[in-house]
Design an enzyme around this catalytic site. Structure first.
Site, PDB file in Angstrom:
ATOM      1  N   GLY A  90     -17.689   7.481 -23.908  1.00 46.82           N
ATOM      2  CA  GLY A  90     -16.895   6.669 -22.991  1.00 46.82           C
ATOM      3  C   GLY A  90     -17.399   6.775 -21.568  1.00 46.82           C
ATOM      4  O   GLY A  90     -18.016   7.769 -21.182  1.00 46.82           O
ATOM      5  N   ASP A  91     -17.120   5.743 -20.798  1.00 44.84           N
ATOM      6  CA  ASP A  91     -17.422   5.793 -19.375  1.00 44.84           C
ATOM      7  C   ASP A  91     -16.403   4.941 -18.634  1.00 44.84           C
ATOM      8  O   ASP A  91     -15.913   3.941 -19.161  1.00 44.84           O
ATOM      9  CB  ASP A  91     -18.827   5.295 -19.070  1.00 44.84           C
ATOM     10  CG  ASP A  91     -19.260   5.701 -17.670  1.00 44.84           C
ATOM     11  OD1 ASP A  91     -19.570   6.889 -17.474  1.00 44.84           O
ATOM     12  OD2 ASP A  91     -19.238   4.856 -16.764  1.00 44.84           O
TER      13      ASP A  91
END
Length: 197
Positions: free
Chosen positions: A73-74
């Site tokens: 994730g970012d």
């Protein structure tokens, strides 16, 4: 098959744990700033940057655990066309929050799922948050009460805690604000028979 979160993010771990999703956490070893800067030089949109960072993290961990499902994730923060990174110190946090005060900003939250280093799914959500016109006195108290923990969040806030006091309005998914599009992830995990339908 195990679900691996390619992150040491306490917020993402807490969301998965509280939702009852079995997983383990393995930190990715990627140079996020280098990837981000190269993509910015290439003129990529913020959504593309968040997606590529999420994918890079997932692929890095997937190389070590090819048989498992790996999610990376970012989350990026964009305000007035400016892309923000995590503040390095409290003074930078103060400066960033002053810049965002009274304005709306977008959190670009991307999640990529990989197996055997190949991408099998991705999702990006973009909640918009509006900060109220808080006073400098409030800001000083806020930073004092939060302490250095604010440096671990790109927006210098934890919306589920004291950070809620910074805002006048939000549009978008609550879980994405916390760093993980949880509902979309659970839908995909049911589709893959990782969670019961």
């Amino acid at each position: 098959m195990t679900l691996i979160l390619a992150s040491s993010s306490r917020s993402r771990q807490k969301l998965l744990t509280h939702a009852g999703i079995p997983f383990r956490s393995v930190s990715a070893d990627v140079d996020e700033e280098d990837i981000k800067n190269n993509l910015l030089k290439d003129g990529c949109e913020f959504q593309t940057i968040a997606e590529q960072l999420a994918l890079a993290k997932a692929q890095d961990v997937s190389r070590r655990y090819p048989d498992d499902l790996v999610i990376g994730g970012d989350q990026l923060l964009a305000c007035d066309g400016r892309l923000f990174s995590k503040a390095e110190n409290i003074e930078e946090a103060r400066s960033n929050l002053r810049f965002m005060r009274g304005k709306s900003h977008t959190l670009v939250c991307s999640l990529a799922m990989v197996r055997e280093s190949g991408e099998i799914w991705r999702v990006t959500t973009m909640p918009e948050l509006t900060m109220r016109e808080f006073s400098d006195d409030f800001l000083d108290d806020y930073l004092k009460n939060c302490g250095p923990d604010v440096l671990s969040s790109v927006g210098c806030y934890f919306y589920e805690g004291l950070g809620a006091q910074l805002f006048s309005k939000i549009d978008g998914d609550y879980f994405s604000i916390l760093g993980l599009p949880l509902l979309q992830l659970m839908e995909k995990l049911r589709e893959l028979d990782y969670l019961k339908t």
